[in-house]
Design an enzyme around this catalytic site. Structure first.
Site, PDB file in Angstrom:
ATOM      1  N   ALA A   1      39.119  39.809  44.931  1.00 47.04           N
ATOM      2  CA  ALA A   1      40.480  39.782  45.014  1.00 47.04           C
ATOM      3  C   ALA A   1      41.086  41.208  45.752  1.00 47.04           C
ATOM      4  CB  ALA A   1      41.322  39.590  43.882  1.00 47.04           C
ATOM      5  N   ASN A   2      41.141  42.049  45.076  1.00 46.10           N
ATOM      6  CA  ASN A   2      41.716  43.355  45.388  1.00 46.10           C
ATOM      7  C   ASN A   2      40.832  44.127  46.536  1.00 46.10           C
ATOM      8  OD1 ASN A   2      44.438  43.285  44.078  1.00 46.10           O
ATOM      9  ND2 ASN A   2      43.176  44.240  42.328  1.00 46.10           N
TER      10      ASN A   2
ATOM     11  N   ASN B   1      33.826  36.799  38.838  1.00 49.38           N
ATOM     12  CA  ASN B   1      35.013  37.358  39.174  1.00 49.38           C
ATOM     13  C   ASN B   1      35.078  38.615  38.378  1.00 49.38           C
ATOM     14  OD1 ASN B   1      38.456  36.647  38.926  1.00 49.38           O
ATOM     15  ND2 ASN B   1      37.411  37.698  40.689  1.00 49.38           N
ATOM     16  N   GLY B   2      35.624  39.782  39.119  1.00 51.28           N
ATOM     17  CA  GLY B   2      36.218  40.815  38.362  1.00 51.28           C
ATOM     18  C   GLY B   2      35.346  42.123  39.045  1.00 51.28           C
TER      19      GLY B   2
ATOM     20  N   HIS C   1      36.225  35.155  35.166  1.00 48.85           N
ATOM     21  CA  HIS C   1      36.662  36.718  35.144  1.00 48.85           C
ATOM     22  C   HIS C   1      36.130  37.184  33.823  1.00 48.85           C
ATOM     23  CE1 HIS C   1      39.596  39.638  36.269  1.00 48.85           C
ATOM     24  NE2 HIS C   1      38.936  40.331  35.444  1.00 48.85           N
TER      25      HIS C   1
ATOM     26  N   PRO D   1      42.691  33.593  44.547  1.00 46.16           N
ATOM     27  CA  PRO D   1      43.877  33.151  44.930  1.00 46.16           C
ATOM     28  C   PRO D   1      44.904  34.606  44.416  1.00 46.16           C
ATOM     29  CG  PRO D   1      43.131  32.295  42.639  1.00 46.16           C
ATOM     30  CD  PRO D   1      41.907  32.770  43.451  1.00 46.16           C
ATOM     31  N   MET D   2      45.793  34.946  45.277  1.00 48.92           N
ATOM     32  CA  MET D   2      46.445  36.084  45.082  1.00 48.92           C
ATOM     33  C   MET D   2      47.925  35.614  45.671  1.00 48.92           C
ATOM     34  SD  MET D   2      43.891  38.899  46.498  1.00 48.92           S
ATOM     35  CE  MET D   2      43.291  37.981  48.077  1.00 48.92           C
TER      36      MET D   2
ATOM     37  N   CYS E   1      45.127  33.068  34.341  1.00 46.35           N
ATOM     38  CA  CYS E   1      46.317  34.422  34.526  1.00 46.35           C
ATOM     39  C   CYS E   1      46.915  34.827  33.252  1.00 46.35           C
ATOM     40  CB  CYS E   1      47.194  33.649  35.344  1.00 46.35           C
ATOM     41  SG  CYS E   1      48.740  34.756  35.735  1.00 46.35           S
TER      42      CYS E   1
END
Length: 312
Positions: A234-235, A210-211, A180, A27-28, A110
């Site tokens: 994500a990125n 994640n990460g 994460h 999710p971004m 977050c």
């Protein structure tokens, strides 16, 4: 009314093979919307998350429902992520998107101060009983066992605290956990994949790592190190939506697909252009990047891209 706006029931999933890890798009904010979800699924992603949505706003405001979540019959394999600290609100929001998604996720990771100050995101990591109740009430509201109810968390030290949280969520009926491997206070420090491995060994539900996953090589390395069922990027996907296909930089076909999808779905010029800025950063020279960043309309962007798209 919601079904008329959003289209048909999209819960039916295409079968996903079990011979490799599952690939997730994180999710971004602003970016993991309908068009980008469709793009990454064309290029190797199995399941894509929506951006984080404030659950109470989604419940109380028709404007929020229309602006925060759009879908389409082709938008299968989507998990909707909510921010909430209220079990009844989270469960009710899940009920609203049940027909248009394969699951809901609670943001418990977050680290942004404005999110934490509202009692959401990583501030929930210290409330394992509340998180378990949110999972439990959502399961009671949506008895469909195939519908996913998941948590996205960060690690906390001592790690026993995180394991306790995960076990309580598992007992409440959580479908999977995305972890994460940094604490909420960490930013660029190395990701603790050993901690993720410890969590994998402590629970019986799937764990997604994640990460800092920016290539297919990274993904496979993390799966080997953490023993997880899947990985979330994500990125890395913003920079190269085709990396799960093994592409080192964004493929020309991926750019063509973005032109097609964004045109069909009416993506705004700023978002259309910004995605391409990220996607082409590694393929353009510094001078080309400067020129491309200054383009202000779609025809100019398409003209600029013609040589790049002829390369394949």
């Amino acid at each position: 009314e919601m079904e008329d706006r959003l289209g048909n029931d999209v819960r039916e999933m295409e079968p996903i093979g079990d011979k490799r890890p599952l690939y997730y798009c994180a999710p971004m904010v602003r970016y993991s919307r309908l068009a980008f979800r469709n793009l990454v699924r064309r290029h190797g992603v199995d399941i894509a998350f929506s951006p984080m949505i404030y659950a109470r706003n989604f419940l109380e405001s028709e404007h929020a429902r229309v602006s925060e979540f759009a879908t389409h019959p082709d938008d299968k394999q989507t998990i909707v992520q909510f921010a909430s600290d209220d079990p009844q609100v989270f469960a009710a929001a899940a009920e609203l998107v049940y027909k248009y998604s394969i699951g809901v996720d609670l943001n418990c990771g977050c680290p942004k101060s404005d999110v934490r100050q509202k009692g959401f995101g990583s501030s929930l990591l210290n409330k394992p009983e509340l998180l378990a109740d949110m999972v439990r009430q959502t399961r009671a509201r949506i008895p469909d066992p195939e519908y996913k109810v998941s948590l996205k968390i960060r690690v906390n030290y001592p790690l026993d605290r995180t394991i306790d949280l995960c076990r309580k969520a598992e007992a409440a009926g959580v479908s999977h956990l995305t972890v994460h491997g940094r604490t909420p206070s960490m930013r660029c420090e190395p990701v603790d994949y050993d901690a993720i491995r410890t969590i994998v060994d402590a629970v019986n539900v799937p764990v997604i790592a994640n990460g800092d996953i920016r290539s297919l090589e990274d993904a496979h390395k993390v799966v080997a190190e953490a023993g997880c069922e899947g990985v979330m990027a994500a990125n890395g996907l913003l920079a190269n939506p085709s990396f799960f296909e093994g592409e080192e930089t964004t493929s020309a076909q991926c750019v063509r697909d973005w032109l097609d999808i964004s045109a069909n779905l009416g993506v705004s010029q700023p978002i259309f252009h910004q995605h391409l800025v990220y996607m082409l950063r590694e393929s353009l020279t510094p001078q080309q990047r400067r020129l491309f960043n200054e383009l202000s309309c779609r025809p100019a962007v398409e003209e600029f891209l013609e040589p790049f798209l002829r390369e394949e």
